[in-house]
Design a protein around this motif. Structure first.
Motif, PDB file in Angstrom:
ATOM      1  N   LEU A  47       0.801  -1.224   0.000  1.00 31.78           N
ATOM      2  CA  LEU A  47       0.000   0.000   0.000  1.00 31.78           C
ATOM      3  C   LEU A  47       0.836   1.276   0.000  1.00 31.78           C
ATOM      4  O   LEU A  47       0.596   2.168  -0.822  1.00 31.78           O
ATOM      5  CB  LEU A  47      -0.955   0.018   1.198  1.00 31.78           C
ATOM      6  CG  LEU A  47      -2.251  -0.750   1.069  1.00 31.78           C
ATOM      7  CD1 LEU A  47      -3.060  -0.621   2.339  1.00 31.78           C
ATOM      8  CD2 LEU A  47      -3.043  -0.312  -0.110  1.00 31.78           C
ATOM      9  N   PRO A  48       1.803   1.428   0.904  1.00 30.80           N
ATOM     10  CA  PRO A  48       2.575   2.675   0.899  1.00 30.80           C
ATOM     11  C   PRO A  48       3.352   2.900  -0.398  1.00 30.80           C
ATOM     12  O   PRO A  48       3.621   4.045  -0.761  1.00 30.80           O
ATOM     13  CB  PRO A  48       3.542   2.511   2.079  1.00 30.80           C
ATOM     14  CG  PRO A  48       2.935   1.484   2.947  1.00 30.80           C
ATOM     15  CD  PRO A  48       2.168   0.579   2.037  1.00 30.80           C
ATOM     16  N   VAL A  49       3.680   1.836  -1.094  1.00 38.45           N
ATOM     17  CA  VAL A  49       4.411   1.982  -2.355  1.00 38.45           C
ATOM     18  C   VAL A  49       3.473   2.475  -3.453  1.00 38.45           C
ATOM     19  O   VAL A  49       3.795   3.409  -4.189  1.00 38.45           O
ATOM     20  CB  VAL A  49       5.080   0.648  -2.752  1.00 38.45           C
ATOM     21  CG1 VAL A  49       5.743   0.754  -4.106  1.00 38.45           C
ATOM     22  CG2 VAL A  49       6.082   0.228  -1.691  1.00 38.45           C
ATOM     23  N   PHE A  50       2.304   1.866  -3.560  1.00 39.56           N
ATOM     24  CA  PHE A  50       1.359   2.256  -4.606  1.00 39.56           C
ATOM     25  C   PHE A  50       0.683   3.597  -4.296  1.00 39.56           C
ATOM     26  O   PHE A  50       0.324   4.333  -5.204  1.00 39.56           O
ATOM     27  CB  PHE A  50       0.284   1.185  -4.795  1.00 39.56           C
ATOM     28  CG  PHE A  50       0.737   0.004  -5.595  1.00 39.56           C
ATOM     29  CD1 PHE A  50       1.155   0.135  -6.903  1.00 39.56           C
ATOM     30  CD2 PHE A  50       0.734  -1.262  -5.045  1.00 39.56           C
ATOM     31  CE1 PHE A  50       1.568  -0.954  -7.649  1.00 39.56           C
ATOM     32  CE2 PHE A  50       1.135  -2.362  -5.777  1.00 39.56           C
ATOM     33  CZ  PHE A  50       1.555  -2.216  -7.083  1.00 39.56           C
ATOM     34  N   LEU A  51       0.479   3.894  -3.018  1.00 36.61           N
ATOM     35  CA  LEU A  51      -0.257   5.091  -2.618  1.00 36.61           C
ATOM     36  C   LEU A  51       0.655   6.122  -1.958  1.00 36.61           C
ATOM     37  O   LEU A  51       0.246   6.808  -1.025  1.00 36.61           O
ATOM     38  CB  LEU A  51      -1.375   4.708  -1.637  1.00 36.61           C
ATOM     39  CG  LEU A  51      -2.410   3.732  -2.151  1.00 36.61           C
ATOM     40  CD1 LEU A  51      -3.333   3.297  -1.024  1.00 36.61           C
ATOM     41  CD2 LEU A  51      -3.199   4.342  -3.286  1.00 36.61           C
ATOM     42  N   ASP A  52       1.844   6.248  -2.447  1.00 36.85           N
ATOM     43  CA  ASP A  52       2.864   7.075  -1.799  1.00 36.85           C
ATOM     44  C   ASP A  52       2.373   8.473  -1.455  1.00 36.85           C
ATOM     45  O   ASP A  52       2.400   8.886  -0.307  1.00 36.85           O
ATOM     46  CB  ASP A  52       4.102   7.142  -2.683  1.00 36.85           C
ATOM     47  CG  ASP A  52       5.244   7.887  -2.024  1.00 36.85           C
ATOM     48  OD1 ASP A  52       5.338   7.844  -0.785  1.00 36.85           O
ATOM     49  OD2 ASP A  52       6.039   8.499  -2.751  1.00 36.85           O
ATOM     50  N   GLU A  57      -0.519  12.566   5.632  1.00 35.15           N
ATOM     51  CA  GLU A  57       0.781  12.743   6.282  1.00 35.15           C
ATOM     52  C   GLU A  57       0.726  12.393   7.767  1.00 35.15           C
ATOM     53  O   GLU A  57       1.693  11.899   8.323  1.00 35.15           O
ATOM     54  CB  GLU A  57       1.261  14.196   6.121  1.00 35.15           C
ATOM     55  CG  GLU A  57       1.513  14.598   4.690  1.00 35.15           C
ATOM     56  CD  GLU A  57       2.707  13.890   4.093  1.00 35.15           C
ATOM     57  OE1 GLU A  57       3.682  13.635   4.811  1.00 35.15           O
ATOM     58  OE2 GLU A  57       2.650  13.587   2.891  1.00 35.15           O
ATOM     59  N   VAL A  58      -0.404  12.667   8.422  1.00 35.05           N
ATOM     60  CA  VAL A  58      -0.550  12.412   9.854  1.00 35.05           C
ATOM     61  C   VAL A  58      -0.618  10.903  10.078  1.00 35.05           C
ATOM     62  O   VAL A  58      -1.405  10.202   9.428  1.00 35.05           O
ATOM     63  CB  VAL A  58      -1.817  13.105  10.405  1.00 35.05           C
ATOM     64  CG1 VAL A  58      -1.989  12.825  11.890  1.00 35.05           C
ATOM     65  CG2 VAL A  58      -1.771  14.591  10.121  1.00 35.05           C
ATOM     66  N   ARG A  62      -3.088   8.169   8.539  1.00 34.92           N
ATOM     67  CA  ARG A  62      -2.455   7.276   7.572  1.00 34.92           C
ATOM     68  C   ARG A  62      -2.792   5.816   7.881  1.00 34.92           C
ATOM     69  O   ARG A  62      -3.170   5.056   6.988  1.00 34.92           O
ATOM     70  CB  ARG A  62      -0.945   7.501   7.600  1.00 34.92           C
ATOM     71  CG  ARG A  62      -0.166   6.725   6.590  1.00 34.92           C
ATOM     72  CD  ARG A  62       1.331   7.044   6.747  1.00 34.92           C
ATOM     73  NE  ARG A  62       2.080   6.550   5.657  1.00 34.92           N
ATOM     74  CZ  ARG A  62       2.380   7.216   4.551  1.00 34.92           C
ATOM     75  NH1 ARG A  62       1.985   8.458   4.423  1.00 34.92           N
ATOM     76  NH2 ARG A  62       3.071   6.664   3.585  1.00 34.92           N
ATOM     77  N   ILE A  63      -2.689   5.443   9.144  1.00 35.46           N
ATOM     78  CA  ILE A  63      -3.004   4.064   9.553  1.00 35.46           C
ATOM     79  C   ILE A  63      -4.483   3.773   9.329  1.00 35.46           C
ATOM     80  O   ILE A  63      -4.847   2.689   8.841  1.00 35.46           O
ATOM     81  CB  ILE A  63      -2.590   3.839  11.018  1.00 35.46           C
ATOM     82  CG1 ILE A  63      -1.060   3.862  11.125  1.00 35.46           C
ATOM     83  CG2 ILE A  63      -3.151   2.527  11.558  1.00 35.46           C
ATOM     84  CD1 ILE A  63      -0.538   3.872  12.538  1.00 35.46           C
ATOM     85  N   ALA A  64      -5.344   4.738   9.658  1.00 37.45           N
ATOM     86  CA  ALA A  64      -6.780   4.545   9.444  1.00 37.45           C
ATOM     87  C   ALA A  64      -7.091   4.363   7.956  1.00 37.45           C
ATOM     88  O   ALA A  64      -7.883   3.498   7.576  1.00 37.45           O
ATOM     89  CB  ALA A  64      -7.559   5.722  10.012  1.00 37.45           C
ATOM     90  N   ALA A  65      -6.447   5.163   7.104  1.00 38.02           N
ATOM     91  CA  ALA A  65      -6.664   5.044   5.660  1.00 38.02           C
ATOM     92  C   ALA A  65      -6.154   3.703   5.136  1.00 38.02           C
ATOM     93  O   ALA A  65      -6.790   3.077   4.279  1.00 38.02           O
ATOM     94  CB  ALA A  65      -5.977   6.196   4.930  1.00 38.02           C
TER      95      ALA A  65
END
Length: 169
Positions: A47-52, A57-58, A62-65
């Motif tokens: 996820l963090p790679v595709f949705l960089d 930012e918070v 971020r974890i909730a998303a």
């Protein structure tokens, strides 16, 4: 013993050992695999790679998303046709399996232990690969993650999209 016999024996032994290690799954891993039937851990790495730039930012947001997107991925997979689900499951199983990972990425290092730059390089290689299978794998994972992320109404504002109001009564 001849040199060829020794090398052949060493190669076969190493291959058998690698296969045995790959097929052996301890009990505590079997339990966690049952809990992770939707491949949440794998997707949490991707996820963090595709949705960089799309993720907030918070850290708390971020974890909730990410959690909301992981739930949406599970729902999206359930909506795929049976053959699409089977292909995706096969790809995800290969990405979680060391021999499959070796075939797909050229390294037996689990994706969870790779840094983001290594994951980006792997995905870029897939994206620009001469093999249609690799390009399809990249596009399928990317479309699944992006469609699941933007299927959540709370992410529509990043697209400057608003729900149509003429249907509200």
């Amino acid at each position: 013993m001849e040199r060829r016999t020794f090398l052949t024996t060493a190669f076969v032994g190493t291959a058998a050992l690698a296969l045995g290690v790959n097929l052996y799954v301890p009990e505590h891993i079997k339990v966690s695999k049952a809990l992770d039937s939707e491949h949440r851990l794998l997707f949490s790495v991707l996820l963090p790679v595709f949705l960089d730039d799309a993720l907030p930012e918070v850290e708390k947001l971020r974890i909730a998303a990410q959690n909301r997107t992981l739930d949406a991925i599970t729902q999206t997979i359930s909506l795929l046709p049976a053959d699409g689900q089977a292909e995706l499951e096969q790809l995800l199983d290969m990405l979680e399996n060391r021999l499959g990972l070796l075939v797909l990425t050229g390294s037996m290092t689990p994706l969870m232990m790779r840094n983001p730059d290594q994951l980006i390089a792997m995905l870029e290689y897939w994206r620009n690969s001469f093999l249609d299978m690799m390009v399809t794998a990249y596009q399928g994972l990317r479309e699944l993650v992006l469609a699941s992320y933007y299927s959540c109404p709370e992410h529509w504002n990043r697209l400057n999209y608003a729900k149509p109001t003429f249907l509200d009564v």
